[in-house]
Design a protein around this motif. Sequence first.
Motif, PDB file in Angstrom:
ATOM      1  N   TYR A 108      -2.239   4.404   7.942  1.00  0.00           N
ATOM      2  CA  TYR A 108      -3.414   3.543   8.102  1.00  0.00           C
ATOM      3  C   TYR A 108      -3.552   3.170   9.575  1.00  0.00           C
ATOM      4  CZ  TYR A 108      -3.139   2.930   3.029  1.00  0.00           C
ATOM      5  OH  TYR A 108      -3.105   3.138   1.673  1.00  0.00           O
ATOM      6  N   LYS A 109      -4.782   3.105  10.023  1.00  0.00           N
ATOM      7  CA  LYS A 109      -5.062   2.654  11.382  1.00  0.00           C
ATOM      8  C   LYS A 109      -6.300   1.763  11.315  1.00  0.00           C
ATOM      9  CE  LYS A 109      -4.259   5.549  14.713  1.00  0.00           C
ATOM     10  NZ  LYS A 109      -4.390   6.657  15.704  1.00  0.00           N
ATOM     11  N   THR A 110      -6.162   0.541  11.809  1.00  0.00           N
ATOM     12  CA  THR A 110      -7.199  -0.475  11.643  1.00  0.00           C
ATOM     13  C   THR A 110      -7.453  -1.208  12.945  1.00  0.00           C
ATOM     14  OG1 THR A 110      -6.598  -0.820   9.318  1.00  0.00           O
ATOM     15  CG2 THR A 110      -7.790  -2.590  10.388  1.00  0.00           C
ATOM     16  N   ALA A 111      -8.711  -1.509  13.202  1.00  0.00           N
ATOM     17  CA  ALA A 111      -9.088  -2.337  14.349  1.00  0.00           C
ATOM     18  C   ALA A 111      -9.339  -3.763  13.873  1.00  0.00           C
ATOM     19  CB  ALA A 111     -10.341  -1.786  15.017  1.00  0.00           C
TER      20      ALA A 111
ATOM     21  N   THR B  11      -7.299  -3.352   6.484  1.00  0.00           N
ATOM     22  CA  THR B  11      -8.425  -4.189   6.930  1.00  0.00           C
ATOM     23  C   THR B  11      -8.357  -5.575   6.307  1.00  0.00           C
ATOM     24  OG1 THR B  11      -9.804  -3.209   5.194  1.00  0.00           O
ATOM     25  CG2 THR B  11     -10.039  -2.322   7.434  1.00  0.00           C
ATOM     26  N   ASN B  12      -8.174  -5.631   4.993  1.00  0.00           N
ATOM     27  CA  ASN B  12      -8.079  -6.926   4.302  1.00  0.00           C
ATOM     28  C   ASN B  12      -6.616  -7.229   4.001  1.00  0.00           C
ATOM     29  OD1 ASN B  12      -7.977  -4.806   2.422  1.00  0.00           O
ATOM     30  ND2 ASN B  12      -8.714  -6.100   0.750  1.00  0.00           N
ATOM     31  N   TYR B  13      -5.847  -7.411   5.063  1.00  0.00           N
ATOM     32  CA  TYR B  13      -4.411  -7.662   4.880  1.00  0.00           C
ATOM     33  C   TYR B  13      -4.193  -8.973   4.110  1.00  0.00           C
ATOM     34  CZ  TYR B  13      -4.754 -10.573   9.163  1.00  0.00           C
ATOM     35  OH  TYR B  13      -5.087 -11.520  10.105  1.00  0.00           O
ATOM     36  N   PRO B  14      -2.996  -9.185   3.550  1.00  0.00           N
ATOM     37  CA  PRO B  14      -2.806 -10.287   2.604  1.00  0.00           C
ATOM     38  C   PRO B  14      -3.169 -11.666   3.137  1.00  0.00           C
ATOM     39  CG  PRO B  14      -0.969  -8.762   2.478  1.00  0.00           C
ATOM     40  CD  PRO B  14      -1.804  -8.316   3.636  1.00  0.00           C
ATOM     41  N   LYS B  15      -3.741 -12.453   2.238  1.00  0.00           N
ATOM     42  CA  LYS B  15      -4.053 -13.859   2.519  1.00  0.00           C
ATOM     43  C   LYS B  15      -2.776 -14.674   2.640  1.00  0.00           C
ATOM     44  CE  LYS B  15      -5.695 -17.886  -0.096  1.00  0.00           C
ATOM     45  NZ  LYS B  15      -6.362 -18.335  -1.349  1.00  0.00           N
ATOM     46  N   ALA B  16      -1.849 -14.437   1.731  1.00  0.00           N
ATOM     47  CA  ALA B  16      -0.612 -15.228   1.690  1.00  0.00           C
ATOM     48  C   ALA B  16       0.516 -14.374   1.138  1.00  0.00           C
ATOM     49  CB  ALA B  16      -0.798 -16.477   0.833  1.00  0.00           C
TER      50      ALA B  16
ATOM     51  N   PHE C 191       7.823  -6.683  -3.632  1.00  0.00           N
ATOM     52  CA  PHE C 191       8.289  -5.922  -2.471  1.00  0.00           C
ATOM     53  C   PHE C 191       9.696  -6.434  -2.203  1.00  0.00           C
ATOM     54  CE2 PHE C 191       8.856  -5.227   2.090  1.00  0.00           C
ATOM     55  CZ  PHE C 191       8.415  -3.919   2.240  1.00  0.00           C
ATOM     56  N   GLU C 192      10.656  -5.522  -2.223  1.00  0.00           N
ATOM     57  CA  GLU C 192      12.056  -5.907  -2.118  1.00  0.00           C
ATOM     58  C   GLU C 192      12.516  -5.910  -0.669  1.00  0.00           C
ATOM     59  OE1 GLU C 192      15.521  -5.139  -5.209  1.00  0.00           O
ATOM     60  OE2 GLU C 192      14.987  -3.335  -4.106  1.00  0.00           O
ATOM     61  N   LEU C 193      13.086  -7.030  -0.234  1.00  0.00           N
ATOM     62  CA  LEU C 193      13.678  -7.135   1.090  1.00  0.00           C
ATOM     63  C   LEU C 193      15.187  -7.235   0.908  1.00  0.00           C
ATOM     64  CD1 LEU C 193      10.814  -9.022   1.161  1.00  0.00           C
ATOM     65  CD2 LEU C 193      11.411  -8.916   3.561  1.00  0.00           C
TER      66      LEU C 193
ATOM     67  N   PRO D  48       0.779  -1.237   0.000  1.00  0.00           N
ATOM     68  CA  PRO D  48       0.000   0.000   0.000  1.00  0.00           C
ATOM     69  C   PRO D  48       0.810   1.286   0.000  1.00  0.00           C
ATOM     70  CG  PRO D  48      -0.137  -1.108   2.124  1.00  0.00           C
ATOM     71  CD  PRO D  48       0.516  -2.065   1.194  1.00  0.00           C
ATOM     72  N   THR D  49       2.083   1.246   0.403  1.00  0.00           N
ATOM     73  CA  THR D  49       2.870   2.484   0.444  1.00  0.00           C
ATOM     74  C   THR D  49       4.227   2.394  -0.255  1.00  0.00           C
ATOM     75  OG1 THR D  49       3.833   1.922   2.606  1.00  0.00           O
ATOM     76  CG2 THR D  49       1.795   3.221   2.617  1.00  0.00           C
ATOM     77  N   ILE D  50       4.796   1.216  -0.377  1.00  0.00           N
ATOM     78  CA  ILE D  50       6.137   1.070  -0.968  1.00  0.00           C
ATOM     79  C   ILE D  50       6.025   0.684  -2.436  1.00  0.00           C
ATOM     80  CG2 ILE D  50       8.349  -0.147  -0.858  1.00  0.00           C
ATOM     81  CD1 ILE D  50       7.894   1.596   1.544  1.00  0.00           C
TER      82      ILE D  50
END
Length: 292
Positions: free
Chosen positions: A186-189, A109-114, A88-90, A76-78
């Motif tokens: 982002y801030k999520t419950a 809210t719907n963070y990655p499944k895998a 996404f580079e590590l 979402p940001t990188i």
Amino acid sequence: MSETLNTEHLISEKVGSRLGAVIYGIDAKKEITEGQKDFLNKELIKNKVIFLKKQFLDDEQHERLSCVFGEPILHPTIAPPKGTKYMFELKSRYGRSTDSWHTDVTFMTNYPKASILRALHIPPYGGTTIWANTATAYEALPAPLKAFADAAWAIHSNDYDTNYYKFDSRKEEMSAFRKEFISNIYKTAHPVVRVHPESGEKSLVLGHFVIGLDGFSTKETNALFEIFQGYITEIENTVTWRWEPGDVAIWDNRSTQHYAPADFDQHRRELRRITVKGEVPVSIDGRCSYYL
């Protein structure tokens, strides 16, 4: 003990008591058949993290493999590395890694499944990744702690306090990365306990993106957080993977946390990851995660 799908000569070999299996019989450079897709998805749910050895995928093959598990999504940001769509580079800088327990991107809210991670350059020593099973951690809780967790909600954010920068000598470069990471806040419950949409298992949703527990002070949050995290990261509840170039790890991001020890000095460590779209978590009483 190995399990085999005879028609495709696929083998799953456990590497840990509570999670982890190596899958044999897959060449991910080639198109994955429907039978292989079914096998991989079932093994992922059962074993939480699965490994394919020495695949040596390029970016296009990596993306195609990720589609076996769902719809690839951007961080979402990188921004992805130039010439790639979803990567996404590590890449280690000055001996750093993400040496903090987390589930990927739980500030959404719907963070990655895998997540599908492949090794490009591995240091001569260290550089492992450790995964923990958040479902068996929940099952291990005493009844009073389960009852508390079942009703609790945690606040997650990408603007969080981490130890990621604690040893860095190049503060300006790390600050630039952090600036991009929090370019949108982002801030999520999330419920502290979610119900897995496929297996029905209950698992703990915590990790380093947690900035608070709803209804509790920071001091109280920290104390309670450490209790629950202790069950997740108990040594017997983890599996460690010693990377070799070309290896691929795929984990169910709904029922695991992971950690990359910074134990390789200044050696090069480079991996690339693609995540796939997840579902909005649902609590035991049927409520969904939401943005704040």
